[in-house]
Design an enzyme around this catalytic site. Structure first.
Site, short mmCIF file in Angstrom:
data_model
loop_
_atom_site.label_atom_id
_atom_site.label_comp_id
_atom_site.label_asym_id
_atom_site.label_seq_id
_atom_site.Cartn_x
_atom_site.Cartn_y
_atom_site.Cartn_z
CB VAL A 7 -0.92 0.01 1.24
CG1 VAL A 7 -1.79 1.26 1.24
CG2 VAL A 7 -1.77 -1.26 1.30
CB SER A 31 5.10 -3.28 2.53
OG SER A 31 5.85 -4.45 2.67
CB CYS A 32 1.63 0.60 4.82
SG CYS A 32 0.70 2.13 4.52
CB VAL A 33 5.83 2.62 1.32
CG1 VAL A 33 7.01 3.55 1.13
CG2 VAL A 33 6.29 1.19 1.56
#
Length: 126
Positions: free
Chosen positions: A77, A104-106
């Site tokens: 995301v 994963s969230c970046v």
């Protein structure tokens, strides 16, 4: 190993030199989905609507490949502002329910068409 390009009019067309998804053996790799309404080609507004639309676009691609959200094993995301993490997370949790893929969230400086969120996934299904 067989490879199939997945393309559906129920998700926005690719806006560059790529495909919506590629199925390689039992794995499906989606391109990042931004919150364009596939019917109008327009961006929906607000982080809530954008998150829902991006996930619905992802679902349309999964379904075109004969899969559903329960086949997703990993997502990434991308958010323009990590301050929106709680809002995105709540919608994401509602979308996946009890199924919890790795994620994963970046936070990123900018997304295509100035979207606030983009979601990509890897799914597995025989």
């Amino acid at each position: 190993m067989s490879q199939t390009i997945i393309n559906t009019p129920k998700a926005p067309a690719a806006i560059g030199p790529y495909v919506q998804a590629r199925k390689v053996g039992p794995f499906l790799y989606t391109s990042g989905q931004i919150p364009l309404d596939p019917a109008t080609g327009e961006m929906v507004q607000g982080i809530e609507a954008q998150t829902e639309q991006a996930l619905n676009n992802l679902l349309a691609i999964l379904e075109a490949a004969g899969l559903d959200r329960h086949h997703v094993i990993k997502t990434t995301v991308f958010v323009k502002d990590l301050a929106d993490f709680g809002t995105v997370n709540a919608i994401y949790e509602r979308f996946f329910g009890d199924h919890k893929p790795a994620r994963s969230c970046v936070e990123v400086a900018r997304l295509p068409k100035d979207a606030l969120v983009e979601v990509e996934a890897v799914a597995y299904g025989d």
